[in-house]
Structure formats: C-alpha cells, structure tokens
Design a protein around this motif. Structure first.
Motif, PDB file in Angstrom:
ATOM      1  N   LYS A 162       0.835  -1.201   0.000  1.00  0.00           N
ATOM      2  CA  LYS A 162       0.000   0.000   0.000  1.00  0.00           C
ATOM      3  C   LYS A 162       0.878   1.262   0.000  1.00  0.00           C
ATOM      4  O   LYS A 162       0.606   2.233  -0.719  1.00  0.00           O
ATOM      5  N   ALA A 163       1.958   1.259   0.809  1.00  0.00           N
ATOM      6  CA  ALA A 163       2.849   2.416   0.882  1.00  0.00           C
ATOM      7  C   ALA A 163       3.516   2.687  -0.464  1.00  0.00           C
ATOM      8  O   ALA A 163       3.670   3.839  -0.870  1.00  0.00           O
ATOM      9  N   GLU A 164       3.936   1.608  -1.148  1.00  0.00           N
ATOM     10  CA  GLU A 164       4.557   1.776  -2.464  1.00  0.00           C
ATOM     11  C   GLU A 164       3.560   2.357  -3.467  1.00  0.00           C
ATOM     12  O   GLU A 164       3.901   3.215  -4.279  1.00  0.00           O
ATOM     13  N   ILE A 165       2.320   1.918  -3.386  1.00  0.00           N
ATOM     14  CA  ILE A 165       1.285   2.426  -4.295  1.00  0.00           C
ATOM     15  C   ILE A 165       1.001   3.903  -3.981  1.00  0.00           C
ATOM     16  O   ILE A 165       0.831   4.729  -4.894  1.00  0.00           O
ATOM     17  N   GLU A 166       0.945   4.236  -2.686  1.00  0.00           N
ATOM     18  CA  GLU A 166       0.708   5.630  -2.312  1.00  0.00           C
ATOM     19  C   GLU A 166       1.851   6.534  -2.776  1.00  0.00           C
ATOM     20  O   GLU A 166       1.628   7.669  -3.212  1.00  0.00           O
ATOM     21  N   LEU A 167       3.085   5.999  -2.674  1.00  0.00           N
ATOM     22  CA  LEU A 167       4.228   6.763  -3.174  1.00  0.00           C
ATOM     23  C   LEU A 167       4.097   7.003  -4.670  1.00  0.00           C
ATOM     24  O   LEU A 167       4.338   8.104  -5.163  1.00  0.00           O
ATOM     25  N   ARG A 168       3.685   5.970  -5.372  1.00  0.00           N
ATOM     26  CA  ARG A 168       3.485   6.094  -6.815  1.00  0.00           C
ATOM     27  C   ARG A 168       2.371   7.111  -7.104  1.00  0.00           C
ATOM     28  O   ARG A 168       2.468   7.932  -8.010  1.00  0.00           O
ATOM     29  N   SER A 169       1.308   7.057  -6.274  1.00  0.00           N
ATOM     30  CA  SER A 169       0.194   7.986  -6.442  1.00  0.00           C
ATOM     31  C   SER A 169       0.653   9.421  -6.220  1.00  0.00           C
ATOM     32  O   SER A 169       0.253  10.328  -6.949  1.00  0.00           O
ATOM     33  N   ASP A 170       1.494   9.622  -5.200  1.00  0.00           N
ATOM     34  CA  ASP A 170       2.001  10.966  -4.917  1.00  0.00           C
ATOM     35  C   ASP A 170       2.827  11.496  -6.081  1.00  0.00           C
ATOM     36  O   ASP A 170       2.755  12.683  -6.435  1.00  0.00           O
TER      37      ASP A 170
END
Length: 674
Positions: A162-170
């Motif tokens: 989830k954190a990696e996806i959020e980083l990608r989203s940011d």
C-alpha cells in the motif's frame, strides 16, 4: 455472498476501477520496489509462489510474481473467473484456503488443476480512498496451515505494498500538478489571448484536471448568479444567463468563502442534476466577486485532493487579480478620456506611466511635436525612450525617473526624429496605490530648446563681443610696435649681436599669438583653406611636444582608420591640435597614455578623438568650455579652447567633450571632408 447487481456494488466497483486505472499499474513492467516484497514473502513463509495481484473488469493481473513459470508467467495474468483474489476484493477480508481440493469453490478451478495449487492465503490491498485494488498472496503446491501470527505478518507486508502504491500515487499527483501549473502559466502569460479566451482555456484545463465535464466563472450580486464564462453552452447553463443563487451550488461557496466539494446529487434551476461539484471563491479588491467552479451530471467517484483544491484556488486567484487589473485599467481609461481633451489642447505634453506594467498609459499629442514620436511607438519598443535621451544626460535622467518619491522638476536633452537636439523640462508627480506604494507617475513635459538656446546665445554673444573688441584692441596696440621692433632687428642682415636669433624667435612667437587672438575679433581673418593631410599635421604637433611628454612619462597611442587630406587652414588646425595635446598633457601630471583616433564619421566628416587619462572635468563644467575667460585650469585664461572653438566653427566643423572625474577626458573634433 452479496448481490453483485446491486447499486452499492456497482458504485463501489466503479470507484475502485477508476482509482486503479488512474494509478497506471496495469500492464506495466516489473518494478524492483514491488518484487522485493514478494521475494521477502516467499522467504518468510517458505512458499514457492508469492504474488501481488490487481483485479480489473475481466482479468487478474500480476504486478509482481515470484515462482510462476510457463505461459502464465509470460502473460502475467489470468481470467477474472479463475482468480482467487476476486474473493478477497469482493469480501474485503483476508482469505485462507488450507486445501483447495476440500473447498467446493476451488476444487474445480482451472488453476488448481493445471498448476496444482493446494494452499492459498491472500490479504487485501486497500488504498487511502478505501478501494481494494487486489491482493498480496502466498501459494503452495501442498496443503498447509497458517497461524494468526503469520497471517498478521502477511497483512503487514500488504501495508508495505500500500505504501509503495501511495508513493506512486504521490508522484503521479505531483507530476499532474506540475503539468497543470505549467499549462496555467502558458495560458495566463500568452499576450496574444484576450481575457475571455484565457478564461475559456482555463476552464478546459480545469475540466481535464478534475475529470469533470463542465465549468464556469460566475459573478454573484446579491441573490443573483450571472454566468461570465463557461466551457460551452448547455441545457444546464449559458453565458450571460442570470439565475437565482439558491438554485446553484455556489451559495455554499459564498456562505463559507472557501473552496467547496460536493459528491452528491444536487437539483438545479432547470430540474437537471449535478452529481459532482467543486468550486472556489473569486475575490476582487478583497471583496467576494463570484465563483470558479467545475461540475458533472454523472457521478465520477473521483477523490479531489489537496493539490486539486490548491490548483483551483490558484486559478480563481488569477481571475480575481486579472479582474482587478481590468477594472483599474477601465477606470484609468475613463480618467484619461476626461483629461485628454484638455491635455491635447495645451502646448505642454501631459503623460502617465505605469511603473508596474512598464507601459505608457497616456501621452498627449504635444509630445509628438517635441520628440517626433507617439506614445504607441514607445509602448511597442521599450528601449526607444532610453535611446532617445541624449547620451550625456541618459544616466542622470533615468535615475531621476526611476527614483521619484515626491514632486520633481528637471531638464534634459533628447534627440528628435529629425536629428535635432531638444531641451525638455519635465515636472513629475508620483501616484500612490492603496498600500502607499508608487505605482504610476504623471508629468508635464515642455520644450525649452528655444529658451536654452537664446540664453546660451545671449550669454556667449556678450562674452565673445567683449573678447572680440578686446582682441582687436590688443592686436592694434601690440602689432604696430611689434612690427617696428622686428623690422629694426632685421635691418642689417649681416650685423650680429648677442641673442639676436633668440629675440627674433620670441618676436615671431608674439606675432603668431597676436594673429591667434585676431581670430576672435574676426572669424575669417587669415583663413587659407588648402588640402592638408591630417596625419602629417598631427605628427608635426606630436614632435613639438615630444620632449615635454618624455619628461612627464607620457606616451601616445594612435589608431588611424583613414588617411585623408581635407580642406583646412594649416596653421589654424595645427593650433587646435596643439591646444588639445597641451591640455591633455597638463591634465596628466603623473604620466600615462594619450589615445588618438582618426576615422570617418557618417561619411561626411573626418573625426579626430583625443582621450587622456587625466583628472577629468566635472559634468557641470563641460557646457561652459570654450567660453571667454573660463578655464578648467587653476591659472588658465580659457583663450586656448575659445580660439579652438572659433577655428573649428570657422571650418564648419564640430567639437564635443566627454569626461569623468578621475578617469580622463575625450575631445572629439569633426571636420567636413568637403
């Protein structure tokens, strides 16, 4: 489990798929940041297969896969019907299958048969928007159990995903914001677009950014909502239309004076519905003006982020600033029109200049008579004003213009388009804005060329008349006895006595001086114009001063761009050169170099420039050089330069001085070629 045809399921699935595709994770290459997680899961749980799966409408796609082989690895996906993770996505909870052959849901599954899957444990990957994109799962080819502690470890690893996806989203959000701001700047800074065209493009940019179909700019007056601009006229709203504020979503923006986002159905004035709305207030002169908003009659389930709101506020702020500027410009135009008739009917030129915009807002027609240029010409070329100022007055004049904090009055010279030099007197007053800062200056310019010339002519004429009369008297009183003395000294050629040659030499020098001062009495006295080579004349003068310059450690540097003969009086031009070289030497008591340059100027004149490295002359003294009884030297009479001026004038030439204290003086002489 639930009714997959229910409205709640369809809405949730639409939100989930919208976010999934926005993240741009499907059909992307392997990424080490995700593969590192699946490799770690495989080692922790001692399983051959570990996957990060993402569920689309019809497929289960593997963002990362450890342990897969064959065709399934090449395709990196399976049909959705065979996906174990669809149950995780639909239920939203971890799913553990200790033996697939004992579970009626999976014992006939194609993947169980073809790939001998016997054990499965998967946990959901949940985003900040509470959408389940897929799962993090581990798979084994033999039945096994999983403890609660192990399951919690798998859940912890899903948070990593989830954190990696959020980083990608940011990163995607930041990139989108940078692109939007770049487009905003390109639109607002485009001088070829009108205000209305810029609004239209900003609305299109916002629709693209917020993924909403329509947008408009409104002006709100009391309970009335007026549409100023819209992306396109529709059944919902038209440009110029005025409707009741209560029948719009903008009443909430007016009430809160902050951005508003609505994600629910709101009825409009024409019985249509808005299902998604985001709007920000526009302020003009710190007062609420209207709204900048976007909306859609279809619910998008798109999360409006903080950066979206900031970008919306940025666009609304630009609209407010631009409206302020337009209102101020309109008021100024009205003021200009009131004064224009008066200003255009007086001899002085009235003007107004905007310091912030660096633009001439108004210039009365009288200025064209003074300068030969119109206000429009100055606005088209922002360097024209500076270039038109006389070089000697440029620095002083620009400094006065740029530092105006109170009423000032000063004179300067500028070059008219016909080539003449005009004296201008400017009376300037600063104009302050509401914050007490000078943002405009206004002034009245008057052509005082005739006054200046008359003053100079009268002053110089009086002095020259007096000097001419004095010169004629001196010449008469000295020349006659001087001639007698010289005659008696030469009476007997063969008679020799002490210091005869020295006395004759001194008498000859006195006679030459008398001839020089006679020039002041009669400008044309003794003028014999013959073709003479300027280089030869200059070299002869330098040889005369060779011994003195050597004693004072002074050297000469000569640059000759032309070697021409011009019609001139040999003795008079030599006298001018002698005066200039002597002055240059005397200004350099510590030695140095004198630069002499000869060339052609404007194809009509031969120029001779003499530049020293001496003490220099103060700016206020330069205009008085060449006047009778005025000298820059402590014990000088000023006759040398005065005679030089008269000789150059008699030759239809010109002489110019430029100087800087402590750095030296340059004298430039122009003599006509014909």
């Amino acid at each position: 489990m639930f009714d997959s045809g229910s409205s709640s399921y369809l809405e949730r699935e639409k939100r989930r798929l919208t976010e999934l595709y926005k993240l741009d994770l499907i059909n992307t290459p392997n990424e080490e940041s995700f593969d590192r997680i699946t490799r770690l899961a495989s080692r922790i749980f001692q399983v051959p297969i570990s996957l990060i799966t993402l569920l689309t409408e019809d497929k289960q796609w593997f963002k990362s896969c450890v342990g897969l082989t064959g065709s399934i690895l090449e395709e990196r996906s399976t049909e959705r019907e065979a996906a174990f993770c669809q149950y995780v996505v639909l239920d939203g909870n971890p799913l553990v299958i200790e033996d697939t052959l004992e579970d009626h849901r999976f014992k006939h599954n194609r993947l169980v048969k073809e790939h001998q899957i016997r054990f499965y444990a998967g946990v959901p990957i949940i985003t900040k928007q509470n959408n389940i994109l897929g799962s993090l799962c581990i798979i084994d080819e033999k039945p096994r159990t999983i403890s609660e502690d192990e399951l919690n470890k798998l859940i912890d690893l899903s948070y990593w995903v989830k954190a990696e996806i959020e980083l990608r989203s940011d990163i995607i959000e930041r990139t989108m914001s940078e692109q939007s701001i770049r487009c905003l700047y390109e639109i607002t800074s485009n001088k070829e677009l009108s205000f209305e065209q810029k609004l239209k493009k900003l609305l299109s940019l916002g629709c693209e950014r917020f993924q909403l179909s329509d947008g408009n700019v409104s002006r709100i007056m009391g309970d009335n909502y007026e549409v100023v601009q819209t992306t396109h006229s529709t059944e919902m709203i038209n440009v110029g239309e005025i409707i009741s504020l209560e029948q719009t979503c903008a009443w909430m923006v007016k009430e809160r004076l902050t951005p508003v986002h609505i994600s629910q159905s709101v009825p409009l004035h024409n019985q249509s519905m808005i299902r998604e709305y985001v709007g920000a207030p526009i302020f003009v002169h710190e007062q609420f003006y209207g709204t900048f908003c976007f909306y859609d009659d279809h619910q998008q389930f798109r999360a409006i982020s903080n950066s979206d709101i900031e970008f919306l506020q940025l666009m609304a702020q630009w609209v407010g600033n631009e409206l302020e500027r337009r209102i101020a410009k309109k008021k100024l135009k009205e003021t200009q029109e009131r004064f224009e008739q008066i200003a255009n009917n007086i001899k002085e030129a009235f003007w107004i200049f905007d310091i912030q915009e660096k633009q001439l807002l108004y210039m009365s027609s009288a200025w064209q008579e003074i300068s030969g240029r119109t206000g429009e010409e100055y606005n088209l070329d922002d360097t024209l004003w500076e270039r038109s100022i006389h070089p000697d007055d440029r620095e002083y004049t620009l400094e006065r213009f740029m530092n105006i904090h109170e009423r000032v009055e000063f004179d300067y010279r500028l070059t008219h388009t016909d080539g003449t030099i005009r004296w201008v007197r400017n009376r300037i007053v600063p104009i302050y804005n509401q914050k007490g800062h000078v943002y405009r200056i206004a002034g009245v310019a008057e052509d005082i060329t005739d006054k200046k010339q008359n003053q100079d002519i009268m002053r110089k004429s009086d002095k020259l008349t007096a000097v001419g009369q004095l010169a004629a008297s001196i010449a008469h009183e000295i020349r006659n006895p001087l001639t007698s003395i010289k005659g008696f000294m030469q009476l007997k050629d063969g008679y020799s006595y002490p210091y005869k040659e020295l006395i004759l030499s001194e008498l000859l020098q006195m006679e030459e001086f008398v001839n020089e001062i006679l020039i002041l009495a009669n400008a044309h006295l003794g003028t014999k114009r013959e073709q003479n080579n300027i280089i030869d004349l200059l070299q002869e003068v330098l040889r005369t001063n060779e011994e003195l310059s050597r004693m004072l450690n002074i050297t000469f540097c000569i640059k000759c761009h032309a070697s021409l003969s011009i019609p001139c009086d040999l003795n008079q031009v030599k006298l001018v050169f002698q005066n200039l070289i002597s002055n240059a030497i005397e200004s350099m008591p510590k030695g140095g170099m004198i630069h002499i340059e000869i060339g052609i100027d404007d194809e009509r004149y031969l120029y001779i420039a003499v530049a020293d490295e001496g003490v220099g002359i103060s700016p206020e003294r330069i205009p008085t050089l060449g006047e009778p009884f005025y000298s820059n030297k402590e014990k000088g009479s000023g006759l040398g330069l005065m005679i030089s001026y008269r000789i150059i004038q008699n030759h239809k030439g010109k002489i110019f001085f430029t100087s800087e204290l402590g750095k030296g003086t340059t004298v430039k002489i122009l003599l006509p070629l014909e």
